[in-house]
Design a protein around this motif. Structure first.
Motif, short mmCIF file in Angstrom:
data_model
loop_
_atom_site.label_atom_id
_atom_site.label_comp_id
_atom_site.label_asym_id
_atom_site.label_seq_id
_atom_site.Cartn_x
_atom_site.Cartn_y
_atom_site.Cartn_z
N THR A 1 11.42 4.37 -6.49
CA THR A 1 11.13 4.15 -7.91
C THR A 1 11.97 3.03 -8.51
OG1 THR A 1 10.29 6.38 -8.24
CG2 THR A 1 11.13 5.24 -10.19
N ASP B 1 1.51 -1.09 -3.05
CA ASP B 1 2.75 -1.15 -2.30
C ASP B 1 3.65 -0.02 -2.75
OD1 ASP B 1 4.68 -2.05 -0.56
OD2 ASP B 1 5.17 -3.85 -1.72
N SER B 2 4.05 0.86 -1.82
CA SER B 2 4.96 1.94 -2.17
C SER B 2 6.39 1.53 -1.89
CB SER B 2 4.60 3.22 -1.41
OG SER B 2 4.73 3.04 -0.03
N PRO C 1 6.31 12.92 -3.92
CA PRO C 1 5.32 12.15 -3.14
C PRO C 1 4.12 12.97 -2.67
CG PRO C 1 7.53 11.53 -2.49
CD PRO C 1 7.68 12.71 -3.41
N THR D 1 7.99 6.07 -5.35
CA THR D 1 7.87 7.38 -4.71
C THR D 1 9.11 8.26 -4.87
OG1 THR D 1 8.57 6.41 -2.60
CG2 THR D 1 6.20 6.54 -3.01
N ARG E 1 -4.67 4.38 0.73
CA ARG E 1 -4.50 2.92 0.83
C ARG E 1 -5.87 2.23 0.97
NH1 ARG E 1 0.54 1.36 1.48
NH2 ARG E 1 0.14 -0.63 2.48
N ALA F 1 10.50 -0.23 -7.57
CA ALA F 1 9.22 -0.40 -8.26
C ALA F 1 9.42 -0.82 -9.71
CB ALA F 1 8.40 0.88 -8.16
N LEU G 1 11.77 5.64 -0.17
CA LEU G 1 10.46 5.07 0.14
C LEU G 1 9.66 6.08 0.95
CD1 LEU G 1 8.32 2.87 0.70
CD2 LEU G 1 9.76 2.09 2.56
N ILE H 1 3.90 1.60 -6.40
CA ILE H 1 4.01 3.05 -6.38
C ILE H 1 5.45 3.43 -6.13
CG2 ILE H 1 3.20 5.20 -5.33
CD1 ILE H 1 0.69 3.60 -4.44
N LEU I 1 0.79 12.72 -4.66
CA LEU I 1 0.06 11.44 -4.76
C LEU I 1 -1.29 11.56 -4.07
CD1 LEU I 1 3.02 8.98 -4.14
CD2 LEU I 1 2.10 9.81 -6.33
N ARG J 1 5.78 6.37 2.55
CA ARG J 1 4.51 5.67 2.79
C ARG J 1 3.35 6.52 2.29
NH1 ARG J 1 2.92 1.30 5.22
NH2 ARG J 1 1.12 1.28 6.58
N ILE J 2 2.41 5.90 1.59
CA ILE J 2 1.27 6.66 1.08
C ILE J 2 0.21 6.83 2.17
CG2 ILE J 2 1.67 6.10 -1.34
CD1 ILE J 2 -0.55 4.02 -1.09
#
Length: 140
Positions: free
Chosen positions: A115, A111-112, A63, A88, A100, A118, A92, A86, A66, A94-95
């Protein structure tokens, strides 16, 4: 010595040629884990960027990788993307808020999630023919 037709050059032996990983189409992800992904009867070791232009190998492996630079191809194709998933990794993450905001400026809802989530969401949205892209960090 035999003559070659014009425009045909002799074939020279070459070593292994490594090209940037790229599948030029849209395909669901069939499997993930063991550090990679399977899709379209192929496998890829490492992270993936799933874009309108196809599926590309992607450098980020955690992460913290990113960054705006990592998402440059997403911004280049933003006119064809409504949703960016996304992945990660195993958890999870948060980016960054600045990132964002950049997605919002390009009209992308990002939306993260882990994986695995996702990948599952990507496959559903691809089946619905939605304007979706995904940035997926590989998991073990």
């Amino acid at each position: 010595m035999a003559r070659r037709p014009s425009g045909i050059l002799p074939v020279k032996a070459q070593g292994l040629v490594i090209r940037e990983a790229h599948f030029p189409g849209r395909a669901p992800i069939d499997a993930y884990g063991d550090g990679g992904f399977r899709f379209a009867d192929m496998s890829h070791r490492g992270s993936l960027l799933v874009l309108p232009s196809g599926i590309h190998g992607w450098d980020p492996s955690r992460p913290g990788d990113l960054t705006m630079q990592a998402f440059a191809p997403v911004f280049e194709q933003s006119r064809e993307i409504e949703i960016l998933l996304i992945g990660t990794g195993n958890e999870l993450v948060r980016i960054d808020e600045g990132l964002r905001q950049k997605f919002r400026e390009h009209g992308i809802m990002a939306d993260s999630m882990a994986t695995g989530a996702a990948v599952r969401t990507l496959n559903v949205l691809l089946a619905e023919n939605r304007a979706v892209a995904a940035a997926l960090i590989a998991v073990e």
